[in-house]
Design a protein around this motif. Sequence first.
Motif, mmCIF file in Angstrom:
data_model
loop_
_atom_site.group_PDB
_atom_site.id
_atom_site.type_symbol
_atom_site.label_atom_id
_atom_site.label_comp_id
_atom_site.label_asym_id
_atom_site.label_seq_id
_atom_site.Cartn_x
_atom_site.Cartn_y
_atom_site.Cartn_z
ATOM 1 N N MET A 174 0.848 -1.182 0.000
ATOM 2 C CA MET A 174 0.000 0.000 0.000
ATOM 3 C C MET A 174 0.893 1.245 0.000
ATOM 4 N N SER A 175 0.538 2.200 -0.812
ATOM 5 C CA SER A 175 1.276 3.457 -0.868
ATOM 6 C C SER A 175 1.275 4.139 0.500
ATOM 7 N N GLU A 176 2.405 4.782 0.803
ATOM 8 C CA GLU A 176 2.517 5.506 2.074
ATOM 9 C C GLU A 176 1.413 6.555 2.198
ATOM 10 N N LEU A 177 1.047 7.195 1.085
ATOM 11 C CA LEU A 177 0.005 8.223 1.135
ATOM 12 C C LEU A 177 -1.363 7.629 1.455
ATOM 13 N N LEU A 178 -1.599 6.377 1.046
ATOM 14 C CA LEU A 178 -2.894 5.751 1.331
ATOM 15 C C LEU A 178 -3.045 5.385 2.809
ATOM 16 N N ARG A 179 -1.976 5.466 3.570
ATOM 17 C CA ARG A 179 -2.053 5.213 5.007
ATOM 18 C C ARG A 179 -2.425 6.480 5.769
ATOM 19 N N ARG A 180 -2.516 7.581 5.068
ATOM 20 C CA ARG A 180 -2.847 8.852 5.719
ATOM 21 C C ARG A 180 -4.347 9.130 5.608
ATOM 22 N N GLY A 219 -10.676 2.338 1.954
ATOM 23 C CA GLY A 219 -10.172 2.144 3.303
ATOM 24 C C GLY A 219 -9.433 3.348 3.864
ATOM 25 N N VAL A 220 -9.626 4.496 3.243
ATOM 26 C CA VAL A 220 -8.941 5.714 3.683
ATOM 27 C C VAL A 220 -9.955 6.595 4.415
ATOM 28 N N PRO A 221 -9.670 6.920 5.682
ATOM 29 C CA PRO A 221 -10.592 7.798 6.412
ATOM 30 C C PRO A 221 -10.538 9.218 5.859
ATOM 31 N N VAL A 222 -11.664 9.918 5.957
ATOM 32 C CA VAL A 222 -11.741 11.276 5.427
ATOM 33 C C VAL A 222 -12.539 12.170 6.376
ATOM 34 N N ASP A 223 -12.056 13.396 6.533
ATOM 35 C CA ASP A 223 -12.774 14.436 7.270
ATOM 36 C C ASP A 223 -13.050 15.579 6.301
ATOM 37 N N TYR A 224 -14.145 16.258 6.528
ATOM 38 C CA TYR A 224 -14.497 17.430 5.718
ATOM 39 C C TYR A 224 -14.637 18.624 6.658
ATOM 40 N N ILE A 225 -13.938 19.715 6.315
ATOM 41 C CA ILE A 225 -13.949 20.906 7.148
ATOM 42 C C ILE A 225 -14.217 22.128 6.279
ATOM 43 N N GLU A 226 -15.185 22.946 6.687
ATOM 44 C CA GLU A 226 -15.403 24.241 6.058
ATOM 45 C C GLU A 226 -14.755 25.301 6.928
ATOM 46 N N VAL A 227 -14.027 26.212 6.298
ATOM 47 C CA VAL A 227 -13.354 27.258 7.069
ATOM 48 C C VAL A 227 -13.824 28.637 6.605
ATOM 49 N N VAL A 265 -3.280 14.027 4.350
ATOM 50 C CA VAL A 265 -3.124 14.738 3.081
ATOM 51 C C VAL A 265 -4.326 15.667 2.986
ATOM 52 N N ILE A 266 -4.067 16.919 2.717
ATOM 53 C CA ILE A 266 -5.132 17.917 2.615
ATOM 54 C C ILE A 266 -5.599 18.012 1.164
ATOM 55 N N PHE A 267 -6.879 17.808 0.939
ATOM 56 C CA PHE A 267 -7.487 18.111 -0.352
ATOM 57 C C PHE A 267 -7.975 19.555 -0.226
ATOM 58 N N ASN A 268 -7.256 20.463 -0.839
ATOM 59 C CA ASN A 268 -7.547 21.884 -0.677
ATOM 60 C C ASN A 268 -8.563 22.353 -1.708
ATOM 61 N N TRP A 269 -9.776 22.616 -1.232
ATOM 62 C CA TRP A 269 -10.824 23.149 -2.091
ATOM 63 C C TRP A 269 -11.198 24.566 -1.682
ATOM 64 N N CYS A 270 -10.342 25.222 -0.902
ATOM 65 C CA CYS A 270 -10.613 26.598 -0.479
ATOM 66 C C CYS A 270 -10.317 27.566 -1.609
ATOM 67 N N GLU A 271 -11.328 28.281 -2.008
ATOM 68 C CA GLU A 271 -11.151 29.289 -3.056
ATOM 69 C C GLU A 271 -10.978 30.682 -2.468
ATOM 70 N N PHE A 272 -11.375 30.848 -1.216
ATOM 71 C CA PHE A 272 -11.218 32.145 -0.561
ATOM 72 C C PHE A 272 -11.456 32.005 0.936
ATOM 73 N N LEU A 273 -11.064 33.024 1.662
ATOM 74 C CA LEU A 273 -11.347 33.126 3.091
ATOM 75 C C LEU A 273 -12.172 34.377 3.313
ATOM 76 N N GLU A 274 -13.014 34.335 4.328
ATOM 77 C CA GLU A 274 -13.874 35.471 4.678
ATOM 78 C C GLU A 274 -14.703 35.958 3.487
ATOM 79 N N GLU A 275 -14.956 35.034 2.552
ATOM 80 C CA GLU A 275 -15.730 35.350 1.345
ATOM 81 C C GLU A 275 -15.119 36.496 0.549
ATOM 82 N N LYS A 276 -13.781 36.624 0.612
ATOM 83 C CA LYS A 276 -13.064 37.667 -0.118
ATOM 84 C C LYS A 276 -12.250 37.052 -1.246
ATOM 85 N N GLU A 277 -12.367 37.637 -2.409
ATOM 86 C CA GLU A 277 -11.586 37.182 -3.558
ATOM 87 C C GLU A 277 -10.093 37.356 -3.276
#
Length: 144
Positions: A1-7, A44-52, A71-83
Amino acid sequence: MSELLRRKIVIISDYVNPKEYSNQELDDENIFIDTIKREINAHGVPVDYIEVKDSNDLKNSLKKFKPNEVVIFNWCEFLEEKENTANLVTSFLKESGFIFTGADSQCLLLTDSKEKTKKVLLEHRIFTPNYAVISSSIDVSKIA
């Protein structure tokens, strides 16, 4: 198993304000997130979802994770709703030692401006259609 799949996978996304979206859009968002989580869990990879919402929320939400365990899947397009704030997310992730998906801060800063992006493309002899930068109100019908 890939090392990344253990994260564990941690998906971070910008805050979806329920007051600004229709019920259908909110339902579609939830279905999308649930589908992603289910597909990742199927391997078999656990996942958390966080909105910031902002930088503090990002930092506080990620405190409970060790950079060498996720491993962070970064889907943040902005913070504080600011471009033009996506680069703040990637700067924090990099400085904190997280592995993350998506563009880095330098790329995000460049692509915040179509004008800058066009200039860089042209400097590297990459074709781009003709364009005009409009910095004040003008009659666009007069542009050829």
